[in-house]
Design a protein around this motif. Structure first.
Motif, PDB file in Angstrom:
ATOM      1  N   PRO A  47      -6.704  -0.070   9.330  1.00  0.00           N
ATOM      2  CA  PRO A  47      -7.953  -0.807   9.098  1.00  0.00           C
ATOM      3  C   PRO A  47      -8.560  -0.511   7.729  1.00  0.00           C
ATOM      4  N   HIS A  48      -8.467   0.741   7.298  1.00  0.00           N
ATOM      5  CA  HIS A  48      -9.067   1.108   6.004  1.00  0.00           C
ATOM      6  C   HIS A  48      -8.385   0.383   4.852  1.00  0.00           C
ATOM      7  N   ILE A  49      -7.048   0.275   4.949  1.00  0.00           N
ATOM      8  CA  ILE A  49      -6.307  -0.395   3.864  1.00  0.00           C
ATOM      9  C   ILE A  49      -6.683  -1.873   3.809  1.00  0.00           C
ATOM     10  N   LEU A  50      -6.782  -2.496   4.980  1.00  0.00           N
ATOM     11  CA  LEU A  50      -7.095  -3.925   4.989  1.00  0.00           C
ATOM     12  C   LEU A  50      -8.534  -4.195   4.555  1.00  0.00           C
ATOM     13  N   LEU A  51      -9.381  -3.207   4.776  1.00  0.00           N
ATOM     14  CA  LEU A  51     -10.792  -3.405   4.443  1.00  0.00           C
ATOM     15  C   LEU A  51     -11.076  -3.104   2.973  1.00  0.00           C
ATOM     16  N   LYS A  52     -10.501  -1.986   2.493  1.00  0.00           N
ATOM     17  CA  LYS A  52     -10.852  -1.554   1.134  1.00  0.00           C
ATOM     18  C   LYS A  52      -9.804  -1.936   0.105  1.00  0.00           C
ATOM     19  N   GLY A  53      -8.685  -2.412   0.579  1.00  0.00           N
ATOM     20  CA  GLY A  53      -7.693  -2.925  -0.369  1.00  0.00           C
ATOM     21  C   GLY A  53      -6.595  -1.945  -0.728  1.00  0.00           C
ATOM     22  N   VAL A  54      -5.486  -2.534  -1.159  1.00  0.00           N
ATOM     23  CA  VAL A  54      -4.296  -1.766  -1.491  1.00  0.00           C
ATOM     24  C   VAL A  54      -4.540  -0.842  -2.693  1.00  0.00           C
ATOM     25  N   SER A  84       0.829  -1.212   0.000  1.00  0.00           N
ATOM     26  CA  SER A  84       0.000   0.000   0.000  1.00  0.00           C
ATOM     27  C   SER A  84       0.859   1.256   0.000  1.00  0.00           C
ATOM     28  N   LYS A  85       2.149   1.099   0.285  1.00  0.00           N
ATOM     29  CA  LYS A  85       3.094   2.220   0.359  1.00  0.00           C
ATOM     30  C   LYS A  85       2.695   3.247   1.415  1.00  0.00           C
ATOM     31  N   PHE A 145      -6.339   2.312  -1.836  1.00  0.00           N
ATOM     32  CA  PHE A 145      -5.513   3.265  -1.111  1.00  0.00           C
ATOM     33  C   PHE A 145      -4.528   3.951  -2.059  1.00  0.00           C
ATOM     34  N   LYS A 146      -3.939   3.142  -2.930  1.00  0.00           N
ATOM     35  CA  LYS A 146      -2.954   3.718  -3.844  1.00  0.00           C
ATOM     36  C   LYS A 146      -3.596   4.620  -4.892  1.00  0.00           C
ATOM     37  N   GLY A 147      -4.904   4.477  -5.035  1.00  0.00           N
ATOM     38  CA  GLY A 147      -5.617   5.335  -5.984  1.00  0.00           C
ATOM     39  C   GLY A 147      -5.804   6.748  -5.460  1.00  0.00           C
TER      40      GLY A 147
END
Lengths: 220, 638
Positions: B354-361, B186-187, B364-366
């Motif tokens: 939590p947001h990264i694990l829930l909504k995906g990498v 996710s950087k 987040f990178k978007g």
């Protein structure tokens, strides 16, 4: 004992035990690097005096040699313009907060500051910075030694000796920032503290902040 | 899906179903949410809460008053949200007891939402604009502040009902290594200021040999002007707790700590309450969700030393030693608390987890820029119209932050600079306004992301004085351990003081620049290394102001008291008014023979009261610099 490795300091090849601090390897091989707070026996250096900068190949900026362990093939320079600049500034900063008057100082000619000034051709009275006025009362309340905080450079060697050699715990650092100083618990006189006058702290003081009274006779 | 994953999912569903049963359904009950984070309380939210409760009781209405955190619109505190069935949820700002009573009478009892007092609606509707209809809402993209001020921080069920702790379930269904891999991909970069890659840090710690590891949440927010960590802890503590549990699982720790300063009593209370609730339903403690993972969190109260936000000083402080930094390396991820590998992450960093694990990498990178994905949270303060806590995607320009999100400069003054990143940050001028903000671009410009404090300065702010102000802070907060920071910052401060009182000399500028660079390169810890930033950036971008102070002995922004004088312009002054006379605390203003007013400069203490007191129709009191300018004006007007 760790395995022996070879490093180069100022063009000179030196054999050293892997993992030792660069500062001590250099000093033991007669290569002078300014330092005040370094204690060989201390596992984690305090790295607070900021005088032992050197340049190591591969590092973008000068680093403190007390915190750097030697590794095979390491190439070190103790004098570069960047190193000299940092050492000069650190030295001038310390001197701006140090009471001079060397002729009256019991450590005259055995002082680490004088040694650094001589080795690095630095002035003891630098003109660039103003002098801070320090006026701590001199604590001569015990029989054996005198504590003059106006000459203290806050290297912490006395505190370490008190805690780890004498194992007494009479002194420590108090206050913070520019007011930081060596003091007894509750900032009492040494005579009212748990000091046993063993003199271990005096032996390690690199400047004239802690001195045996017998050395004072020909002064003042 | 693996068995383990199915099992935790099932367990979580039970918890979620229960949570949803407990929460009063919005459809059949009116809920009044009062923002009672510290900021709201300071503005009078407690009186507002009581007024609502009293009035609802008096009128025997079926409505509930709940306390929530802060939605970040500081300029309009105290803020409340009313959700009434059949109406969109409406937010009201600058609420007082009178307005509270009126809203109960007209809206809760009657059906008039009093739109004239409403600030914004929370859901799209046909009656009233929502956040996205305002420039600020259009530029903001809330992730970690999303639920702040909208859920009750003291009720875990509300957090669970918005998918809270679902990310933990996802994480527990994965191998710890996979969690670290996800965060690495996710950087995500540390939001404490320096922007170190979080996943990498976790990996170092996870790979360390020692079996006992610790994870610590750094909530020792000490920057003057920054308050986002407090706000998150007060508004949504479970988000941070969830992040910390996931971090503990990923690196293999079973003890977590939240290091929070004791000056944040409300945050401490809410964290403790949240921890208790999480323990009760088995999200903390032994055998979390029957997965065999044991983890608990303790709160550690710091005593409010700025330097304790530095991770090695924080560790010393937790170990019962003086809060002073140690040399790094070794980094805490290898040798940290009690000598064991330790992760120290900022409140915001953990909140993203939590947001990264829930909504995906990919999600987040978007958001944000390729090298600094995600959002940036800023405490937007100073001379800006709408102060507040804002969350914008990385890469947003300073210009849109100041003008679109913040609504521009107050009182139609001219923009001068932004001080970004607190005392360790720097001052950026107008030419930097189009800089897209991320970790790297700010560093290049001489500032840092730091804690995310963003102070907007206008034409009336003196940049030398600003540099002196921030340096005064760091100098006082220096622990005194290392030579450069202890003595160097004091010398710099002394020089800046001399310049602001008109005693500066040309050589001072040179010394200031040299010292600043050496302190930056030579200091032991981050506090010392960044302390010169305000000086370096003002020297770089506002050299002309320094020169004016030194050469002309004048302060162009008319701010430095020693370099200005106050003067009453006779042509503008009125015989009929003596507003200024009463405002002067030292009786320096007297009435001349012709009835106009004048200032006795011998007595004047330059407190700024008289220009404020002078009625705008006269606007007769001006500041002049250099101070001698008054004599010329007196001659001209004689």
């Amino acid at each position: 004992m760790n395995k022996m490795i070879s490093i180069i300091i100022d063009g000179k090849e030196i054999n050293a035990e892997e993992g030792r601090a660069l500062l001590w390897v250099a000093l033991e091989n007669d290569i002078f690097i300014p330092n005040l707070c370094a204690i060989k026996e201390k596992a984690r250096p305090s790295a607070s005096c900021r005088l032992c900068f050197v340049e190591i190949e591969g590092h973008p900026r000068p680093v403190t040699s007390c915190t750097q362990t030697v590794a095979d093939g390491m190439v070190v320079k103790t004098r570069t313009p960047e190193v000299d600049r940092l050492v000069t500034t650190a030295f001038e900063l310390l001197l701006s907060d140090h009471r001079l008057g060397c002729s009256k100082c019991p450590k005259n000619k055995a002082c680490a500051l004088q040694r650094i000034a001589k080795e690095r051709k630095l002035k003891l009275k630098p003109k660039r910075l103003n002098k801070f006025v320090k006026d701590y009362p001199i604590d001569d309340s015990v029989d054996v030694f005198v504590l003059d905080r106006n000459r203290c450079v806050l290297c912490g060697r006395c505190v370490w000796a008190d805690h780890h050699i004498a194992k007494v715990g009479a002194i420590g650092f108090s206050q913070r920032g520019i007011k930081r100083k060596v003091s007894t618990f509750g900032d009492k006189l040494l005579s009212d503290s748990s000091c046993i006058q063993c003199g271990e702290c005096v032996k390690v003081c690199p400047v004239g902040a802690l001195s045996f009274k017998e050395n004072h006779k020909d002064k003042v | 899906m693996s068995d383990k994953k199915l099992q935790v999912e099932k367990k979580y569903l039970d918890i979620k179903t229960k949570a949803e049963e407990i929460i009063p359904l919005k459809e059949d009950k009116t809920v009044v949410m009062v923002g009672t984070a510290t900021c709201g309380k300071a503005a009078g939210a407690i009186d507002v809460r009581e007024a609502f409760k009293e009035e609802i009781k008096k009128r025997e209405l079926n409505a509930e008053v709940v306390e929530v955190g802060c939605i970040g619109h500081c300029y309009a505190e105290p803020l409340i949200v009313i959700s009434k069935p059949g109406f969109p949820s409406l937010c009201y700002g600058n609420v007082d007891e009178g307005l509270s009573k009126m809203l109960v009478e007209n809206y809760l009892e009657g059906d008039d939402p009093c739109y004239e007092f409403a600030l914004v609606a929370l859901e799209p509707n046909e009656e009233f604009p929502t956040f996205t209809d305002f420039p600020r809402g259009a530029y903001e993209g809330k992730i970690i502040l999303e639920q702040c001020g909208l859920i009750d921080p003291e009720d875990i069920n509300q957090y669970i009902s918005v998918d809270g702790y679902h990310a933990l379930v996802n994480a527990l269904g994965m191998e710890p290594g996979e969690v670290i891999e996800t965060i690495k991909e996710s950087k995500l970069r540390g939001r404490g200021g320096a922007g170190f890659p979080t996943g990498k840090k976790w990996e170092f710690c996870a790979n360390a040999k020692d079996p006992v590891k610790y994870v610590i949440c750094n909530a020792d927010e000490g920057d003057p002007g920054a308050f986002m960590d407090r706000s998150i802890l007060e508004s949504n503590p479970h988000q941070v707790i969830e992040g910390l549990i996931i971090c503990g699982y990923a690196v293999g720790a079973s003890d977590g700590f939240i290091y929070v300063r004791s000056e944040y009593p409300q945050a401490v209370r809410r964290i403790n309450a949240a921890l208790e609730q999480a323990r009760e339903i088995g999200l903390l403690g032994e055998n979390i969700l029957d997965t065999g993972f044991n983890f608990d969190i303790e709160v550690f109260l710091g005593s409010g030393a700025f330097v304790c936000g530095e991770e090695t000083a924080l560790i010393n402080s937790m170990e019962g030693k003086t809060g002073m930094p140690r040399h790094r390396p070794p980094y805490p991820a290898e040798v940290g608390f009690r000598g064991n590998p330790t992760i120290i992450n900022n409140v915001k960093t953990l909140s993203y987890v939590p947001h990264i694990l829930l909504k995906g990498v990919d999600w987040f990178k978007g958001i944000g820029t390729p090298d600094s994905p995600g959002t940036a949270v800023f405490a937007l303060v100073g001379k800006v119209e709408n102060t507040g806590l804002v969350e914008v995607p990385m890469g947003t320009t300073l210009r849109s932050l100041v003008y679109d999100v913040g609504g521009g400069i107050r009182n139609e003054k001219e923009f001068k600079a932004v001080q970004i990143g607190g005392p360790s940050g720097g001052c950026l001028p107008e030419s930097a306004l189009d800089l897209p903000i991320d970790f790297d671009s700010l560093q290049e410009a001489g500032a840092i992301m730091g804690s995310g404090g963003l102070v907007v300065l206008d034409e009336n702010d003196c940049m030398v004085e600003i540099a002196r102000f921030f340096l005064d802070f760091t100098q006082k907060e220096s622990c005194g351990k290392c030579t450069f920071c202890r003595l160097g910052t004091k010398h710099m401060l002394d020089i800046l003081k001399e310049i602001t009182i008109g005693q500066g000399k040309r050589k001072h500028l040179e010394i200031l620049g040299e010292l600043a660079l050496d302190i930056q390169n030579g200091s032991l810890c981050g506090l010392g290394k960044t302390a010169p930033n305000p000086v370096l950036t003002t020297l770089r971008y506002f050299m002309d102001e320094y020169e004016e102070h030194i050469q002309g002995r004048r302060c162009p922004a008319l701010m430095c008291p020693e370099l200005i004088n106050f003067y009453i312009v006779p042509k503008k002054c009125s015989k009929l008014c003596s507003a200024c006379v009463g405002s002067c605390p030292v009786e320096a203003i007297y009435t001349r023979e012709d009835g106009l007013k004048a200032i006795d400069l011998e007595k004047c203490v330059k407190c700024n009261s008289c220009p404020a007191a002078c009625p705008p129709e006269y606007d007769a009191i001006i500041k002049v610099s250099p101070p001698e300018r008054v004599e010329e004006l007196e001659k001209e007007n004689a």
